[in-house]
Design a protein around this motif. Structure first.
Motif, PDB file in Angstrom:
ATOM      1  N   ALA A   1     -62.259 -57.817 -23.199  1.00 46.70           N
ATOM      2  CA  ALA A   1     -61.666 -57.119 -22.057  1.00 46.70           C
ATOM      3  C   ALA A   1     -62.183 -57.604 -20.712  1.00 46.70           C
ATOM      4  O   ALA A   1     -61.518 -57.428 -19.690  1.00 46.70           O
ATOM      5  CB  ALA A   1     -61.927 -55.616 -22.184  1.00 46.70           C
ATOM      6  N   GLU A   2     -63.380 -58.186 -20.676  1.00 45.31           N
ATOM      7  CA  GLU A   2     -64.024 -58.513 -19.403  1.00 45.31           C
ATOM      8  C   GLU A   2     -63.766 -59.969 -19.015  1.00 45.31           C
ATOM      9  O   GLU A   2     -63.994 -60.883 -19.808  1.00 45.31           O
ATOM     10  CB  GLU A   2     -65.538 -58.277 -19.494  1.00 45.31           C
ATOM     11  N   GLY A   3     -63.313 -60.161 -17.789  1.00 41.38           N
ATOM     12  CA  GLY A   3     -63.123 -61.514 -17.285  1.00 41.38           C
ATOM     13  C   GLY A   3     -61.748 -61.725 -16.675  1.00 41.38           C
ATOM     14  O   GLY A   3     -60.836 -60.902 -16.855  1.00 41.38           O
ATOM     15  N   PRO A   4     -61.575 -62.836 -15.948  1.00 40.41           N
ATOM     16  CA  PRO A   4     -60.325 -63.095 -15.237  1.00 40.41           C
ATOM     17  C   PRO A   4     -59.322 -63.911 -16.029  1.00 40.41           C
ATOM     18  O   PRO A   4     -59.670 -64.620 -16.977  1.00 40.41           O
ATOM     19  CB  PRO A   4     -60.802 -63.898 -14.028  1.00 40.41           C
ATOM     20  N   VAL A   5     -58.069 -63.809 -15.590  1.00 38.29           N
ATOM     21  CA  VAL A   5     -56.977 -64.667 -16.050  1.00 38.29           C
ATOM     22  C   VAL A   5     -56.599 -65.585 -14.897  1.00 38.29           C
ATOM     23  O   VAL A   5     -56.494 -65.136 -13.753  1.00 38.29           O
ATOM     24  CB  VAL A   5     -55.743 -63.830 -16.446  1.00 38.29           C
ATOM     25  N   MET A   6     -56.413 -66.869 -15.185  1.00 36.05           N
ATOM     26  CA  MET A   6     -56.030 -67.827 -14.153  1.00 36.05           C
ATOM     27  C   MET A   6     -54.902 -68.709 -14.673  1.00 36.05           C
ATOM     28  O   MET A   6     -54.883 -69.067 -15.851  1.00 36.05           O
ATOM     29  CB  MET A   6     -57.227 -68.691 -13.753  1.00 36.05           C
TER      30      MET A   6
ATOM     31  N   LEU B   1     -55.320 -85.286 -13.932  1.00 35.53           N
ATOM     32  CA  LEU B   1     -54.352 -84.675 -13.029  1.00 35.53           C
ATOM     33  C   LEU B   1     -55.030 -83.768 -12.009  1.00 35.53           C
ATOM     34  O   LEU B   1     -56.143 -83.287 -12.216  1.00 35.53           O
ATOM     35  CB  LEU B   1     -53.331 -83.868 -13.831  1.00 35.53           C
ATOM     36  N   ASP B   2     -54.334 -83.530 -10.892  1.00 34.75           N
ATOM     37  CA  ASP B   2     -54.801 -82.618  -9.849  1.00 34.75           C
ATOM     38  C   ASP B   2     -54.158 -81.256 -10.060  1.00 34.75           C
ATOM     39  O   ASP B   2     -52.932 -81.120  -9.978  1.00 34.75           O
ATOM     40  CB  ASP B   2     -54.443 -83.161  -8.467  1.00 34.75           C
ATOM     41  N   TRP B   3     -54.988 -80.253 -10.301  1.00 41.06           N
ATOM     42  CA  TRP B   3     -54.522 -78.919 -10.648  1.00 41.06           C
ATOM     43  C   TRP B   3     -54.579 -77.989  -9.440  1.00 41.06           C
ATOM     44  O   TRP B   3     -55.514 -78.048  -8.640  1.00 41.06           O
ATOM     45  CB  TRP B   3     -55.386 -78.334 -11.767  1.00 41.06           C
ATOM     46  N   PHE B   4     -53.582 -77.111  -9.314  1.00 40.48           N
ATOM     47  CA  PHE B   4     -53.590 -76.083  -8.281  1.00 40.48           C
ATOM     48  C   PHE B   4     -53.255 -74.748  -8.932  1.00 40.48           C
ATOM     49  O   PHE B   4     -52.508 -74.670  -9.911  1.00 40.48           O
ATOM     50  CB  PHE B   4     -52.601 -76.404  -7.159  1.00 40.48           C
ATOM     51  N   LYS B   5     -53.824 -73.686  -8.387  1.00 39.47           N
ATOM     52  CA  LYS B   5     -53.705 -72.362  -8.987  1.00 39.47           C
ATOM     53  C   LYS B   5     -52.484 -71.643  -8.437  1.00 39.47           C
ATOM     54  O   LYS B   5     -52.255 -71.619  -7.230  1.00 39.47           O
ATOM     55  CB  LYS B   5     -54.969 -71.554  -8.697  1.00 39.47           C
ATOM     56  N   ILE B   6     -51.677 -71.032  -9.339  1.00 34.33           N
ATOM     57  CA  ILE B   6     -50.489 -70.299  -8.898  1.00 34.33           C
ATOM     58  C   ILE B   6     -50.607 -68.795  -9.142  1.00 34.33           C
ATOM     59  O   ILE B   6     -49.786 -68.019  -8.633  1.00 34.33           O
ATOM     60  CB  ILE B   6     -49.204 -70.834  -9.565  1.00 34.33           C
ATOM     61  N   ALA B   7     -51.598 -68.357  -9.918  1.00 35.70           N
ATOM     62  CA  ALA B   7     -51.759 -66.920 -10.178  1.00 35.70           C
ATOM     63  C   ALA B   7     -53.159 -66.669 -10.695  1.00 35.70           C
ATOM     64  O   ALA B   7     -53.795 -67.545 -11.295  1.00 35.70           O
ATOM     65  CB  ALA B   7     -50.727 -66.425 -11.192  1.00 35.70           C
ATOM     66  N   GLU B   8     -53.648 -65.438 -10.476  1.00 30.47           N
ATOM     67  CA  GLU B   8     -54.935 -65.036 -11.004  1.00 30.47           C
ATOM     68  C   GLU B   8     -55.038 -63.512 -10.989  1.00 30.47           C
ATOM     69  O   GLU B   8     -54.417 -62.844 -10.166  1.00 30.47           O
ATOM     70  CB  GLU B   8     -56.092 -65.635 -10.183  1.00 30.47           C
ATOM     71  N   THR B   9     -55.802 -62.970 -11.914  1.00 30.51           N
ATOM     72  CA  THR B   9     -56.139 -61.551 -11.927  1.00 30.51           C
ATOM     73  C   THR B   9     -57.585 -61.427 -12.383  1.00 30.51           C
ATOM     74  O   THR B   9     -57.914 -61.828 -13.504  1.00 30.51           O
ATOM     75  CB  THR B   9     -55.235 -60.738 -12.876  1.00 30.51           C
ATOM     76  N   GLY B  10     -58.442 -60.890 -11.520  1.00 30.96           N
ATOM     77  CA  GLY B  10     -59.858 -60.761 -11.831  1.00 30.96           C
ATOM     78  C   GLY B  10     -60.246 -59.327 -12.098  1.00 30.96           C
ATOM     79  O   GLY B  10     -59.696 -58.673 -12.991  1.00 30.96           O
ATOM     80  N   LEU B  11     -61.211 -58.816 -11.319  1.00 38.66           N
ATOM     81  CA  LEU B  11     -61.627 -57.429 -11.435  1.00 38.66           C
ATOM     82  C   LEU B  11     -60.630 -56.570 -10.663  1.00 38.66           C
ATOM     83  O   LEU B  11     -60.551 -56.634  -9.439  1.00 38.66           O
ATOM     84  CB  LEU B  11     -63.048 -57.256 -10.870  1.00 38.66           C
ATOM     85  N   ILE B  12     -59.868 -55.770 -11.356  1.00 36.20           N
ATOM     86  CA  ILE B  12     -58.784 -55.001 -10.759  1.00 36.20           C
ATOM     87  C   ILE B  12     -59.316 -53.726 -10.113  1.00 36.20           C
ATOM     88  O   ILE B  12     -58.928 -53.356  -8.998  1.00 36.20           O
ATOM     89  CB  ILE B  12     -57.729 -54.646 -11.826  1.00 36.20           C
ATOM     90  N   SER B  13     -60.209 -53.052 -10.811  1.00 33.74           N
ATOM     91  CA  SER B  13     -60.792 -51.811 -10.297  1.00 33.74           C
ATOM     92  C   SER B  13     -62.110 -51.561 -11.015  1.00 33.74           C
ATOM     93  O   SER B  13     -62.400 -52.169 -12.049  1.00 33.74           O
ATOM     94  CB  SER B  13     -59.844 -50.625 -10.514  1.00 33.74           C
ATOM     95  N   GLY B  14     -62.919 -50.644 -10.447  1.00 37.11           N
ATOM     96  CA  GLY B  14     -64.189 -50.313 -11.071  1.00 37.11           C
ATOM     97  C   GLY B  14     -65.272 -51.320 -10.741  1.00 37.11           C
ATOM     98  O   GLY B  14     -65.209 -52.024  -9.732  1.00 37.11           O
ATOM     99  N   THR B  15     -66.253 -51.412 -11.602  1.00 43.73           N
ATOM    100  CA  THR B  15     -67.423 -52.261 -11.376  1.00 43.73           C
ATOM    101  C   THR B  15     -67.504 -53.364 -12.421  1.00 43.73           C
ATOM    102  O   THR B  15     -66.769 -53.365 -13.410  1.00 43.73           O
ATOM    103  CB  THR B  15     -68.709 -51.426 -11.441  1.00 43.73           C
ATOM    104  N   LEU B  16     -68.453 -54.286 -12.203  1.00 43.18           N
ATOM    105  CA  LEU B  16     -68.666 -55.345 -13.192  1.00 43.18           C
ATOM    106  C   LEU B  16     -68.988 -54.755 -14.560  1.00 43.18           C
ATOM    107  O   LEU B  16     -68.566 -55.276 -15.588  1.00 43.18           O
ATOM    108  CB  LEU B  16     -69.808 -56.263 -12.754  1.00 43.18           C
TER     109      LEU B  16
ATOM    110  N   GLN C   1     -61.797 -52.513 -14.849  1.00 42.46           N
ATOM    111  CA  GLN C   1     -60.567 -53.019 -15.461  1.00 42.46           C
ATOM    112  C   GLN C   1     -60.381 -54.454 -15.000  1.00 42.46           C
ATOM    113  O   GLN C   1     -60.390 -54.739 -13.796  1.00 42.46           O
ATOM    114  CB  GLN C   1     -59.367 -52.171 -15.062  1.00 42.46           C
ATOM    115  N   TRP C   2     -60.188 -55.351 -15.947  1.00 42.27           N
ATOM    116  CA  TRP C   2     -60.119 -56.782 -15.683  1.00 42.27           C
ATOM    117  C   TRP C   2     -58.757 -57.344 -16.103  1.00 42.27           C
ATOM    118  O   TRP C   2     -58.026 -56.745 -16.879  1.00 42.27           O
ATOM    119  CB  TRP C   2     -61.197 -57.516 -16.478  1.00 42.27           C
ATOM    120  N   GLY C   3     -58.502 -58.566 -15.630  1.00 44.47           N
ATOM    121  CA  GLY C   3     -57.315 -59.285 -16.080  1.00 44.47           C
ATOM    122  C   GLY C   3     -57.286 -59.461 -17.581  1.00 44.47           C
ATOM    123  O   GLY C   3     -56.230 -59.326 -18.219  1.00 44.47           O
ATOM    124  N   ASN C   4     -58.447 -59.749 -18.177  1.00 43.77           N
ATOM    125  CA  ASN C   4     -58.495 -59.915 -19.630  1.00 43.77           C
ATOM    126  C   ASN C   4     -58.138 -58.632 -20.359  1.00 43.77           C
ATOM    127  O   ASN C   4     -57.614 -58.666 -21.480  1.00 43.77           O
ATOM    128  CB  ASN C   4     -59.887 -60.386 -20.063  1.00 43.77           C
TER     129      ASN C   4
END
Length: 247
Positions: A99-104, A122-137, A141-144
């Motif tokens: 459950a803990e950790g980001p989606v990229m 290849l050269d990569w660029f980020k188009i979306a991410e979801t990290g810590l949404i709410s609460g604490t470390l 609530q995380w992206g995972n």
């Protein structure tokens, strides 16, 4: 004794597979595309997903397999999905337990046909991410956590992006073990038409391996530390999300 040992080893591998997961299919503007099946024979597989061998994590940012969880190459039966600028890409996992950790989500343009491109170059660029949404470390609530709940993640291809052949890369970073990050990347091939003709500026681009360090603040994380229950921010690794601006 030998039979017992073989059973123990088999159980270990089954347990490892059950504990993790990987992208196994994609839905693009309502069309379903088969992803890679890592525990099946590579022979005869025809998929938009780049090949990878297991659900086991990558444990270091310097791994040669860091870009797409393989040696950088396409499969023998590699396919590509046709997409348009602004298309929604839904990646689907068959299982996920952390459950803990980001989606990229990243993309990289191939210099020609992606089937002949090595993902490590290849050269990569980020188009979306979801990290810590709410609460604490420690209790947040995380992206995972969304992946655990839905087994899916939706990203939108930037409508401004130039036409061409691309790899798309979904990466889960699991932080459930203190200061021992686990990386789970998988890639697929796309052919983009109907885009806006823009290439992301160089400041948004990175290479894998090389984009992260094991000491980056978003990589080396202890969610069980004494401070974690009071920390409400988290720095997602990698560059900022590209939102369509030109250089």
């Amino acid at each position: 004794m030998l039979a017992a040992s073989l059973i123990a080893i088999a159980s270990l591998f089954v347990g490892q597979a059950a504990a993790h997961g990987g992208v196994t299919s994609y839905v693009i503007d309502g069309t379903n595309y088969v992803g890679w099946s890592p525990y099946n024979s590579a022979s005869g597989q025809r998929s938009i997903g780049r090949p990878y061998s297991s659900y086991d994590p990558i444990m270091t940012t310097s791994a040669g397999s860091f870009s797409c969880n393989n040696n950088g190459q396409a499969s023998g039966g590699q396919l590509s999905a046709q997409v348009r600028g602004g298309s929604k890409v839904v990646a689907k996992w068959n299982q996920w337990t952390h459950a803990e950790g980001p989606v990229m989500v990243y993309m990289a343009k191939c210099p020609g046909a992606c089937t002949s491109a090595n993902s490590n170059s290849l050269d990569w660029f980020k188009i979306a991410e979801t990290g810590l949404i709410s609460g604490t470390l420690a209790k947040g609530q995380w992206g995972n956590g969304l992946i655990m709940k839905d087994l899916a993640y939706t990203a939108t291809i930037p409508s401004q992006l130039a036409d061409g052949e691309y790899l798309i890369r979904h990466e889960l970073l699991a932080l459930h073990q203190a200061n021992t990050p686990q990386f789970y990347p998988e890639c697929a091939q796309l052919i983009l038409t109907g885009g806006g003709g823009v290439n992301p500026p160089s400041r948004y681009k990175v290479r894998f391996p090389g984009a992260y360090s094991m000491t980056d603040p978003g990589v080396r994380v202890d969610i069980y530390s004494q401070q974690a229950p009071s920390i409400t921010t988290y720095q997602i690794p990698g560059p900022a999300v590209w939102k369509g601006e030109s250089s």
